[in-house]
Write an enzyme that holds these catalytic residues in place. Structure first.
Site, PDB file in Angstrom:
ATOM      1  N   ASN A  71     -21.031 -22.281  -9.167  1.00  0.00           N
ATOM      2  CA  ASN A  71     -20.254 -21.115  -9.724  1.00  0.00           C
ATOM      3  C   ASN A  71     -19.677 -21.458 -11.096  1.00  0.00           C
ATOM      4  O   ASN A  71     -18.739 -22.313 -11.036  1.00  0.00           O
ATOM      5  CB  ASN A  71     -19.047 -20.733  -8.806  1.00  0.00           C
ATOM      6  CG  ASN A  71     -18.388 -19.604  -9.197  1.00  0.00           C
ATOM      7  OD1 ASN A  71     -18.399 -19.081  -9.999  1.00  0.00           O
ATOM      8  ND2 ASN A  71     -17.593 -18.960  -8.317  1.00  0.00           N
ATOM      9  N   ALA A  74     -16.439 -17.904 -15.625  1.00  0.00           N
ATOM     10  CA  ALA A  74     -16.792 -16.925 -16.936  1.00  0.00           C
ATOM     11  C   ALA A  74     -17.869 -17.632 -17.654  1.00  0.00           C
ATOM     12  O   ALA A  74     -18.546 -16.783 -18.494  1.00  0.00           O
ATOM     13  CB  ALA A  74     -15.259 -16.718 -17.725  1.00  0.00           C
ATOM     14  N   HIS A  77     -21.611 -15.777 -17.827  1.00  0.00           N
ATOM     15  CA  HIS A  77     -21.516 -14.677 -18.711  1.00  0.00           C
ATOM     16  C   HIS A  77     -21.796 -15.011 -20.049  1.00  0.00           C
ATOM     17  O   HIS A  77     -22.193 -14.153 -21.139  1.00  0.00           O
ATOM     18  CB  HIS A  77     -20.512 -13.567 -18.432  1.00  0.00           C
ATOM     19  CG  HIS A  77     -20.125 -13.427 -16.939  1.00  0.00           C
ATOM     20  ND1 HIS A  77     -20.894 -13.027 -15.961  1.00  0.00           N
ATOM     21  CD2 HIS A  77     -18.925 -13.686 -16.510  1.00  0.00           C
ATOM     22  CE1 HIS A  77     -20.186 -13.328 -14.927  1.00  0.00           C
ATOM     23  NE2 HIS A  77     -19.168 -13.368 -14.977  1.00  0.00           N
ATOM     24  N   GLU A  95     -26.985 -19.908  -7.367  1.00  0.00           N
ATOM     25  CA  GLU A  95     -25.694 -19.269  -8.327  1.00  0.00           C
ATOM     26  C   GLU A  95     -25.039 -18.585  -7.326  1.00  0.00           C
ATOM     27  O   GLU A  95     -25.194 -17.839  -6.611  1.00  0.00           O
ATOM     28  CB  GLU A  95     -26.229 -18.516  -9.645  1.00  0.00           C
ATOM     29  CG  GLU A  95     -25.174 -17.674 -10.171  1.00  0.00           C
ATOM     30  CD  GLU A  95     -25.594 -16.865 -11.290  1.00  0.00           C
ATOM     31  OE1 GLU A  95     -26.742 -16.563 -11.385  1.00  0.00           O
ATOM     32  OE2 GLU A  95     -24.624 -15.901 -11.668  1.00  0.00           O
ATOM     33  N   HIS A  97     -21.042 -16.523  -6.653  1.00  0.00           N
ATOM     34  CA  HIS A  97     -19.850 -16.040  -7.170  1.00  0.00           C
ATOM     35  C   HIS A  97     -18.913 -15.399  -6.220  1.00  0.00           C
ATOM     36  O   HIS A  97     -19.266 -14.821  -5.018  1.00  0.00           O
ATOM     37  CB  HIS A  97     -19.994 -14.641  -8.246  1.00  0.00           C
ATOM     38  CG  HIS A  97     -20.667 -15.303  -9.436  1.00  0.00           C
ATOM     39  ND1 HIS A  97     -19.973 -15.981 -10.229  1.00  0.00           N
ATOM     40  CD2 HIS A  97     -22.028 -14.869  -9.794  1.00  0.00           C
ATOM     41  CE1 HIS A  97     -20.913 -16.154 -11.232  1.00  0.00           C
ATOM     42  NE2 HIS A  97     -21.944 -15.831 -10.836  1.00  0.00           N
TER      43      HIS A  97
HETATM   44  O1  CA2 Z   1     -16.467 -14.323  -8.850  1.00  0.00           O
HETATM   45  C1  CA2 Z   1     -16.594 -15.266  -9.162  1.00  0.00           C
HETATM   46  O2  CA2 Z   1     -16.704 -16.284  -8.478  1.00  0.00           O
HETATM   47  C2  CA2 Z   1     -16.382 -15.365 -10.758  1.00  0.00           C
HETATM   48  O3  CA2 Z   1     -17.379 -16.735 -10.968  1.00  0.00           O
HETATM   49  C3  CA2 Z   1     -14.937 -15.966 -10.885  1.00  0.00           C
HETATM   50  C4  CA2 Z   1     -14.588 -16.173 -12.335  1.00  0.00           C
HETATM   51  C5  CA2 Z   1     -15.173 -14.912 -13.346  1.00  0.00           C
HETATM   52  O4  CA2 Z   1     -14.970 -15.293 -14.809  1.00  0.00           O
HETATM   53  C6  CA2 Z   1     -16.595 -14.433 -12.813  1.00  0.00           C
HETATM   54  O5  CA2 Z   1     -16.898 -13.131 -13.524  1.00  0.00           O
HETATM   55  C7  CA2 Z   1     -16.983 -14.239 -11.469  1.00  0.00           C
HETATM   56  C8  CA2 Z   1     -13.072 -16.286 -12.779  1.00  0.00           C
HETATM   57  C9  CA2 Z   1     -12.606 -17.568 -11.866  1.00  0.00           C
HETATM   58  C10 CA2 Z   1     -11.121 -17.571 -12.091  1.00  0.00           C
HETATM   59  O6  CA2 Z   1     -10.584 -17.887 -10.828  1.00  0.00           O
HETATM   60  C11 CA2 Z   1      -9.300 -17.650 -10.560  1.00  0.00           C
HETATM   61  C12 CA2 Z   1      -8.909 -17.724  -9.463  1.00  0.00           C
HETATM   62  C13 CA2 Z   1      -7.520 -17.547  -9.213  1.00  0.00           C
HETATM   63  C14 CA2 Z   1      -6.686 -17.173 -10.171  1.00  0.00           C
HETATM   64  C15 CA2 Z   1      -7.016 -16.997 -11.472  1.00  0.00           C
HETATM   65  C16 CA2 Z   1      -8.470 -17.301 -11.732  1.00  0.00           C
END
Ligand code: CA2
Length: 137
Positions: A71, A74, A77, A95, A97
């Site tokens: 995973n 960000a 992308h 992969e 998410h």
């Molecule tokens: O959905 C997913 O697993 C993502 O990889 C998570 C990323 C995001 O940028 C992708 O588009 C999708 C973000 C991870 C941030 O995780 C946090 C968890 C708790 C609080 C804030 C951020």
């Protein structure tokens, strides 16, 4: 069977912020559950907020492990470098998410990893990791 789980930027915040999107469990707590559920698998877990460190780990595990669950957060992308690293190793990468990136902002619809991955699991919360592990069994 040896499986490495590699998490990218901000995933160290899981369980601490934005529970409506990412749930309320820390990854460390979930990782303990995974180890209990799959006792025959030798797991390695790594998280970094730094792109180059993620590439180093993909290369480190990418020729000896049976699978990598990635995973890239960000960087999924944005990072041609991580996409190239996935392409350059022999270990299959799934992969993962937590959220359904296709139901979110359009910039999250692009992935530099998917085209070089064995498969993609997304949108099932932390269970996405469990499903990815099962794909290797
Ligand atoms: O959905 C997913 O697993 C993502 O990889 C998570 C990323 C995001 O940028 C992708 O588009 C999708 C973000 C991870 C941030 O995780 C946090 C968890 C708790 C609080 C804030 C951020």
């Amino acid at each position: 069977m040896k499986i490495s789980i590699i998490n990218g930027p901000n995933l160290n915040l899981l369980g601490k912020r934005e529970p409506e999107i990412y749930g309320s469990l820390t990854f460390e707590a979930y990782f303990e559950e995974l180890k209990q559920k799959f006792p025959s698998i030798e797991f390695n877990y790594y998280q970094s907020n730094i792109e180059g460190e993620l590439i180093d780990k993909i290369q480190e595990f990418g020729f000896t492990y049976d699978g990598i669950i990635l995973n890239a957060g960000a960087y999924t992308h944005t990072s041609v470098g991580i996409g190239d690293a996935v392409k350059g190793i022999t270990t299959p990468v799934v992969e993962v998410h937590i959220s359904n990136t296709f139901s979110r902002e359009s910039f999250r619809h692009q992935s530099y990893i998917s085209g070089n991955a064995k498969g993609v699991v997304l949108g099932f919360g932390l269970k996405s990791y469990d499903l990815a592990i099962q794909s290797f069994l």
